[in-house]
Motif scaffolding. Structure first.
Motif, mmCIF file in Angstrom:
data_model
loop_
_atom_site.group_PDB
_atom_site.id
_atom_site.type_symbol
_atom_site.label_atom_id
_atom_site.label_comp_id
_atom_site.label_asym_id
_atom_site.label_seq_id
_atom_site.Cartn_x
_atom_site.Cartn_y
_atom_site.Cartn_z
ATOM 1 N N TYR A 168 0.836 -1.201 0.000
ATOM 2 C CA TYR A 168 0.000 0.000 0.000
ATOM 3 C C TYR A 168 0.875 1.257 0.000
ATOM 4 O O TYR A 168 0.685 2.166 -0.820
ATOM 5 C CB TYR A 168 -0.917 -0.013 1.222
ATOM 6 C CG TYR A 168 -1.747 1.236 1.403
ATOM 7 C CD1 TYR A 168 -2.980 1.378 0.767
ATOM 8 C CD2 TYR A 168 -1.301 2.276 2.215
ATOM 9 C CE1 TYR A 168 -3.739 2.525 0.926
ATOM 10 C CE2 TYR A 168 -2.051 3.432 2.381
ATOM 11 C CZ TYR A 168 -3.270 3.546 1.734
ATOM 12 O OH TYR A 168 -4.013 4.691 1.899
ATOM 13 N N VAL A 169 1.836 1.300 0.914
ATOM 14 C CA VAL A 169 2.721 2.465 1.015
ATOM 15 C C VAL A 169 3.543 2.622 -0.254
ATOM 16 O O VAL A 169 3.659 3.718 -0.812
ATOM 17 C CB VAL A 169 3.647 2.336 2.247
ATOM 18 C CG1 VAL A 169 4.719 3.436 2.228
ATOM 19 C CG2 VAL A 169 2.840 2.410 3.535
ATOM 20 N N GLY A 170 4.112 1.511 -0.743
ATOM 21 C CA GLY A 170 4.937 1.575 -1.946
ATOM 22 C C GLY A 170 4.169 2.065 -3.152
ATOM 23 O O GLY A 170 4.650 2.900 -3.925
ATOM 24 N N GLU A 171 2.943 1.574 -3.317
ATOM 25 C CA GLU A 171 2.132 1.967 -4.473
ATOM 26 C C GLU A 171 1.759 3.443 -4.410
ATOM 27 O O GLU A 171 1.863 4.167 -5.409
ATOM 28 C CB GLU A 171 0.877 1.100 -4.550
ATOM 29 C CG GLU A 171 0.027 1.395 -5.773
ATOM 30 C CD GLU A 171 -1.129 0.426 -5.935
ATOM 31 O OE1 GLU A 171 -1.945 0.652 -6.827
ATOM 32 O OE2 GLU A 171 -1.205 -0.544 -5.148
ATOM 33 N N LYS A 172 1.342 3.900 -3.225
ATOM 34 C CA LYS A 172 0.943 5.301 -3.079
ATOM 35 C C LYS A 172 2.113 6.246 -3.361
ATOM 36 O O LYS A 172 1.974 7.248 -4.075
ATOM 37 C CB LYS A 172 0.399 5.551 -1.662
ATOM 38 C CG LYS A 172 -0.941 4.908 -1.369
ATOM 39 C CD LYS A 172 -2.061 5.590 -2.136
ATOM 40 C CE LYS A 172 -3.412 5.046 -1.741
ATOM 41 N NZ LYS A 172 -4.514 5.669 -2.525
ATOM 42 N N LEU A 173 3.279 5.927 -2.796
ATOM 43 C CA LEU A 173 4.439 6.802 -2.967
ATOM 44 C C LEU A 173 4.985 6.739 -4.390
ATOM 45 O O LEU A 173 5.451 7.745 -4.935
ATOM 46 C CB LEU A 173 5.527 6.433 -1.950
ATOM 47 C CG LEU A 173 5.141 6.639 -0.481
ATOM 48 C CD1 LEU A 173 6.286 6.245 0.436
ATOM 49 C CD2 LEU A 173 4.738 8.092 -0.224
ATOM 50 N N PHE A 174 4.905 5.564 -5.003
ATOM 51 C CA PHE A 174 5.350 5.429 -6.394
ATOM 52 C C PHE A 174 4.533 6.338 -7.301
ATOM 53 O O PHE A 174 5.073 7.100 -8.111
ATOM 54 C CB PHE A 174 5.220 3.969 -6.838
ATOM 55 C CG PHE A 174 5.535 3.756 -8.293
ATOM 56 C CD1 PHE A 174 6.836 3.571 -8.720
ATOM 57 C CD2 PHE A 174 4.523 3.742 -9.234
ATOM 58 C CE1 PHE A 174 7.128 3.384 -10.063
ATOM 59 C CE2 PHE A 174 4.792 3.548 -10.581
ATOM 60 C CZ PHE A 174 6.107 3.362 -10.994
ATOM 61 N N PHE A 175 3.212 6.287 -7.188
ATOM 62 C CA PHE A 175 2.365 7.080 -8.069
ATOM 63 C C PHE A 175 2.401 8.561 -7.715
ATOM 64 O O PHE A 175 2.180 9.405 -8.578
ATOM 65 C CB PHE A 175 0.934 6.531 -8.083
ATOM 66 C CG PHE A 175 0.804 5.308 -8.928
ATOM 67 C CD1 PHE A 175 0.935 5.390 -10.302
ATOM 68 C CD2 PHE A 175 0.592 4.069 -8.360
ATOM 69 C CE1 PHE A 175 0.840 4.266 -11.096
ATOM 70 C CE2 PHE A 175 0.503 2.932 -9.145
ATOM 71 C CZ PHE A 175 0.623 3.040 -10.521
ATOM 72 N N TYR A 176 2.698 8.886 -6.464
ATOM 73 C CA TYR A 176 2.893 10.284 -6.092
ATOM 74 C C TYR A 176 4.077 10.857 -6.870
ATOM 75 O O TYR A 176 4.005 11.964 -7.429
ATOM 76 C CB TYR A 176 3.145 10.392 -4.586
ATOM 77 C CG TYR A 176 3.415 11.806 -4.100
ATOM 78 C CD1 TYR A 176 2.379 12.685 -3.832
ATOM 79 C CD2 TYR A 176 4.732 12.245 -3.917
ATOM 80 C CE1 TYR A 176 2.624 13.978 -3.391
ATOM 81 C CE2 TYR A 176 4.993 13.537 -3.475
ATOM 82 C CZ TYR A 176 3.940 14.395 -3.216
ATOM 83 O OH TYR A 176 4.192 15.681 -2.784
ATOM 84 N N GLU A 177 5.179 10.118 -6.908
ATOM 85 C CA GLU A 177 6.362 10.558 -7.654
ATOM 86 C C GLU A 177 6.102 10.538 -9.157
ATOM 87 O O GLU A 177 6.556 11.429 -9.886
ATOM 88 C CB GLU A 177 7.560 9.673 -7.305
ATOM 89 C CG GLU A 177 8.014 9.812 -5.860
ATOM 90 C CD GLU A 177 9.233 8.972 -5.546
ATOM 91 O OE1 GLU A 177 10.077 8.781 -6.447
ATOM 92 O OE2 GLU A 177 9.354 8.502 -4.398
#
Length: 284
Positions: A258-267
């Motif tokens: 969850y954290v990885g996906e959210k931060l990936f798409f934020y960048e």
């Protein structure tokens, strides 16, 4: 029509399906392969569980496109066959309805040297597509895991892993190479900023309006307040995502994803925003 493509590698989970199926059906995943000669094949790849960083890289011999034999089947009950990884140009993982779940493309990588000259790195990567446009964006999330080899055998390896950063690559659809805007090994801030803008210039080719936009953007990057706001916004968003992940009823594995996906798409939105400026200013 431009489209966003779910590109996050779902670390520590089956690469196609998260739902449980019987053992026979869960062993192989349907994949459409495009070979170097342009021919396409529908085959079955043995399902991949990702134990640390992307072992999709490991399947293809690490970061380099080395001479690796890939195992596959043409049918569930068929015999195992092998294919040279160098013969594979792109892959599309499919669901049970034959719809695309995730796509990977072979990219020849170029980077800028210290003299701002774009050089071939001789490196070939298989990367998932993030954005499909006149300039396509590819990328992946990277996680750092502590060495817990001495941990009890009943502990899962993902416990001591955390999202670190994402890497992105730009490819003009008229070119046969991709360029990375950000070299994480480069600690010279001015050169990092120059390379970032130059990568978009290289991907955008000859478009005066886009070049003008990028040069204005480059000046903005030297603005301390602009830099500070970007950094503070990123830190704030990361804290917000981590807080939200703790509030949800998730396992450690699911929380990490969850954290990885959210931060990936934020960048990724940062890169997509710049590409959209190219599409707006360079319609031809």
């Amino acid at each position: 029509m431009k489209k966003y493509i779910v590109a996050i590698l779902l670390f520590f989970t089956a690469i196609i399906y998260s739902q449980k199926t019987d053992k026979k059906n869960s062993e192989y995943a349907p994949v459409e392969i495009t070979k170097s000669d342009g021919t396409k094949m529908r085959v079955l790849f043995k399902r991949v569980t990702l134990p640390g960083l992307s072992n999709f890289k490991q399947i293809f011999g690490g970061n380099q496109n080395t001479n690796v034999k890939i195992e596959y089947k043409t049918s569930e009950n068929g015999s195992i066959e092998k294919m040279n990884s160098k013969d594979i140009v792109s892959l599309k993982f499919l669901d049970k309805n034959e719809d695309e779940v995730r796509a990977y493309e072979r990219l020849s990588i170029r980077m800028f040297d210290r003299n701002n000259v774009l050089k071939d790195t001789k490196q070939v990567l298989y990367m998932p597509q993030v954005y499909d446009g006149k300039i396509s964006i590819y990328g992946e999330a990277n996680f750092i895991c502590q060495n817990i080899s001495r941990a009890p055998s009943n502990r899962n390896n993902f416990i001591n892993c955390e999202y670190a950063y994402s890497t992105f690559y730009l490819k003009n659809n008229d070119e046969n190479f991709a360029v990375t805007p950000l070299d994480i090994k480069l600690f010279n801030v001015k050169r990092s900023y120059d390379n970032f803008v130059n990568a978009f210039k290289a991907a955008g080719k000859e478009c005066p309006e886009f070049t003008k936009y990028l040069e204005a953007f480059r000046k903005k990057m030297d603005d301390k307040e602009f830099e500070k706001k970007i950094r503070e916004d990123a830190i704030s968003y990361r804290k917000e995502v981590k807080k939200k992940s703790r509030e949800l009823d998730l396992s450690k594995e699911e929380r990490l994803n969850y954290v990885g996906e959210k931060l990936f798409f934020y960048e990724a939105q940062f890169y997509i925003g710049i590409v959209k400026e190219y599409e707006k200013n360079c319609p031809n």
